[in-house]
Design an enzyme around this catalytic site. Structure first.
Site, mmCIF file in Angstrom:
data_model
loop_
_atom_site.group_PDB
_atom_site.id
_atom_site.type_symbol
_atom_site.label_atom_id
_atom_site.label_comp_id
_atom_site.label_asym_id
_atom_site.label_seq_id
_atom_site.Cartn_x
_atom_site.Cartn_y
_atom_site.Cartn_z
ATOM 1 N N TYR A 144 32.205 64.575 32.579
ATOM 2 C CA TYR A 144 31.779 65.980 32.115
ATOM 3 C C TYR A 144 30.975 65.831 31.018
ATOM 4 C CZ TYR A 144 31.612 70.963 30.835
ATOM 5 O OH TYR A 144 31.114 72.062 30.412
ATOM 6 N N ASP A 239 29.294 59.444 25.403
ATOM 7 C CA ASP A 239 29.533 60.909 25.212
ATOM 8 C C ASP A 239 30.918 61.069 24.684
ATOM 9 O OD1 ASP A 239 30.297 63.592 25.043
ATOM 10 O OD2 ASP A 239 29.747 64.220 27.054
ATOM 11 N N LYS A 267 34.392 68.838 19.589
ATOM 12 C CA LYS A 267 36.015 69.130 19.602
ATOM 13 C C LYS A 267 36.398 68.851 18.248
ATOM 14 C CE LYS A 267 36.355 69.175 24.217
ATOM 15 N NZ LYS A 267 35.603 68.566 25.370
HETATM 16 C C1 PLP Z 1 34.094 69.160 26.138
HETATM 17 C C2 PLP Z 1 33.202 68.283 26.468
HETATM 18 C C3 PLP Z 1 31.767 68.364 26.343
HETATM 19 C C4 PLP Z 1 31.231 69.953 26.050
HETATM 20 O O1 PLP Z 1 31.501 70.364 24.622
HETATM 21 P P1 PLP Z 1 31.398 71.958 24.565
HETATM 22 O O2 PLP Z 1 32.036 72.029 23.110
HETATM 23 O O3 PLP Z 1 32.498 72.844 25.421
HETATM 24 O O4 PLP Z 1 30.003 72.530 24.794
HETATM 25 C C5 PLP Z 1 30.871 67.431 26.548
HETATM 26 N N1 PLP Z 1 31.380 66.389 26.813
HETATM 27 C C6 PLP Z 1 32.580 65.975 26.791
HETATM 28 C C7 PLP Z 1 32.862 64.576 26.990
HETATM 29 C C8 PLP Z 1 33.609 66.949 26.504
HETATM 30 O O5 PLP Z 1 34.675 66.339 26.781
#
Ligand code: PLP
Length: 430
Positions: A144, A239, A267
Site C-alpha cells: 500500500y 516506501d 506516520k
Molecule cells: C500509511 C501508509 C501510506 C499512506 O500514508 P497516509 O498518511 O495514510 O496518507 C503510504 N505508504 C505506506 C507504506 C503506509 O503505511
C-alpha cells in the site's frame, strides 16, 4: 460491555460522512459490528465514549510509537502552538527536525516535508519520473502506498501486468503507467524490465510490507531489486511510511543496509500530527522546485506544531536501547500468547519484526506475497477481534492489519493481553 454511546455517535456520523467515517477501515466492515468512538488515550490505553478502557495495539495505525499523549510530545505541541499554528514561511523547527533526521540517517541527504504519507509517495513518484524522464513505475501486489491515482492499482492475471484500478475514478491512462508484479518473484521483475526496457522510472516497494499482513521479504530479494534498478538506471523507492522510525531509526534501509534512491516517511515522523517526508541524494533532490522543475508545494508543509511533535517523538526514539526494548517487549508478548493457549492451535502464526506483529492463521512457515494469504482464514480473525474487544484489547479492525507494540506498553499490559488472547483464540478457532 456497553456500546450505546458509540452506536449512537456512529448513527449520527452516517448522516455526515460516507459510511460514517473519514477513512474506510475505521468503519469495522471487515470485522462486523460498529466502530468504537474514542474519547481519550494515555500511554498504552484508550477509552471509548461509553467509558470502556482498552489496551491499544493499533496506535493510530502506527504513528504513536510512544503511546498516547506522551508528556514530551504534548508539552512540545502546547509550547509551539502558543506562538501561532502556521505561518506559510520557514521556521527554525523545520531545520531542527531535518537535522535530527539527517544526522542520524546515512541513506538520505536532503528532504522535503509534506503533510501525509500519500502526499510523500505521490511527490516521490513525480520526482522519480522527472529525474529519469520515464513514465512507468513498477509496484508490488499487496503493498500500500496511499491513495494517489497511480498507486490505486492491483494486479491483473499474468506474471507482469498493467494492473486493474482498485478504485473507481482512476483513469485507465494512469493504470497503464503502473506495472504490478508479485512480491518475492525475481522472474516477474526481470520480465517487466525486458518488456519495458528503458521505460521504468522507479520500482516502489514497502521493503517491510505491513499493510496487507506482514509479508517479510528475503534480504536477497531486496538486494536483487537494488541491483536490477542500478543496471537499468531505474530508481529504487523505499516506501517507509510504516517501517521508518519503527524498525530502528533508519527503518528498513538500515535494517537490511540497502541504499535506496528515494525514501518516503510518514506516520511516526509527526508524533501523531500530520507529517510526511521524502528524501534522497543532493543530486536527485535538486530536481524539486524551486531548485529544479519538478513541482511540489504545500500550504501546511513543515507546519511548526507538527514539526515540534515530530522532534519530541524522534528525540525519544534516539535514546539508547529504545528499539531493542520495543523488540523484546514484542517477543515477550508473542511468547506469552503461545504459552497461554489452552489447546494446540497448529495453524496460528504470529509473524513479527521489531515492534510490528501480525496474527495469521496459516500452516505456512513464511508468507511472502499477497497471493499466499488465505482469505477464508479471516473468519477466525473476525471472532478473535470481537472477543478481544470484549476483554479490553483493541486491535486494528481487519485481519490484514498489523499490530504495534509501543514504548508505553507495560509488562502488566502484555501479560493481560496474552491472557485475553488465550481465551479469545479458543473461541475464534472453533
Ligand atoms: C500509511 C501508509 C501510506 C499512506 O500514508 P497516509 O498518511 O495514510 O496518507 C503510504 N505508504 C505506506 C507504506 C503506509 O503505511
Amino acid at each position: 460491555m456497553k456500546r450505546d454511546k458509540s452506536i449512537a455517535l456512529f448513527e449520527k456520523a452516517k448522516n455526515y460522512f460516507p459510511g460514517g467515517v473519514n477513512s474506510p477501515v475505521r468503519a469495522f466492515r471487515s470485522v462486523g459490528g460498529t466502530p468504537l468512538f474514542i474519547e481519550k488515550g494515555k500511554g498504552s490505553h484508550i477509552w471509548d465514549a461509553d467509558g470502556n478502557e482498552f489496551i491499544d495495539y493499533c496506535g493510530s495505525w502506527g504513528p504513536l510509537i510512544l503511546g498516547h499523549a506522551n508528556n514530551n510530545v504534548v508539552n512540545a505541541i502546547k509550547k509551539t502552538v502558543e506562538n501561532g499554528s502556521s505561518f506559510g514561511a520557514p521556521t527554525a523547527l523545520e531545520n531542527d527536525l531535518a537535522e535530527l533526521i539527517l544526522s542520524n540517517n546515512k541513506y538520505i541527504q536532503k528532504i522535503r516535508f509534506v503533510s501525509s504519507g500519500t502526499e510523500a509517495v505521490m511527490s516521490a513518484i513525480r520526482l522519480a519520473r522527472g529525474f529519469t524522464k520515464r513514465n512507468k513505475i513498477l509496484k508490488f501486489e499487496g503493498c500500500y502506498h496511499g491513495h494517489s491515482d497511480s498507486l490505486l492499482v492491483k494486479a491483473g492475471s499474468g506474471l507482469v501486468t498493467f494492473g486493474n484500478t482498485s478504485s473507481a475514478g482512476v483513469p485507465e491512462s494512469f493504470v497503464n503507467e503502473t506495472i504490478v508484479v508479485s512480491l518475492d518473484n525475481e522472474q516477474a521483475v526481470k520480465k517487466a524490465f525486458a518488456d519495458f526496457k528503458d521505460q521504468i522510472a522507479c520500482i516502489i516497494i514497502e521493503p517491510i510490507p505491513a499493510n496487507n499482513g506482514l509479508l517479510l521479504q528475503r534480504k536477497e530479494f531486496l538486494q536483487f531489486l537494488r541491483n536490477i534498478c542500478t543496471e537499468n538506471k531505474t530508481l529504487l523507492l523505499f516506501d517507509e511510511v510504516i517501517s521508518g522510525f519503527r524498525i530502528g531509526f533508519t527503518g528498513a534501509a538500515g535494517y537490511y543496509d540497502i541504499q535506496p534512491d528515494i525514501i518516503t516517511y510518514g506516520k511516526i515522523i509527526g508524533g501523531g500530527l500530520p507529517v510526511g517526508m521524502y528524501g534522497s541524494s543532493v543530486e536527485i533532490m535538486s530536481n524539486i522546485s524551486p531548485e529544479g522543475n519538478v513541482y511540489q508545494a504545500g500550504t501546511l508543509s513543515g507546519n511548526p506544531v507538527a514539526m515540534s511533535a515530530g522532534i519530541a517523538q524522534l528525540t525519544e526514539c534516539l535514546k539508547p536501547n529504545f528499539y531493542s526494548e520495543l523488540e523484546s517487549k514484542t517477543q515477550f508478548l508473542i511468547a506469552q500468547i503461545f504459552s497461554n493457549l489452552k489447546s494446540n492451535i497448529s495453524n496460528l502464526k504470529i509473524f513479527s519484526i521489531g515492534s510490528i506483529f501480525w496474527i495469521a492463521f496459516t500452516n505456512a512457515e513464511h508468507i511472502r506475497n499477497a497471493e499466499s494469504i488465505d482469505a477464508d482464514s479471516m473468519k477466525h480473525f473476525r471472532v478473535l477481534h470481537k472477543e478481544l474487544l470484549d476483554r479490553g484489547i483493541y486491535l486494528g479492525p481487519s485481519g490484514y492489519e498489523v499490530g504495534f507494540v509501543c514504548e508505553a506498553h507495560t509488562q502488566e499490559d502484555l501479560i493481560k493481553t496474552a491472557k485475553a488472547f488465550g481465551e479469545a483464540l479458543e473461541i475464534a478457532m472453533v
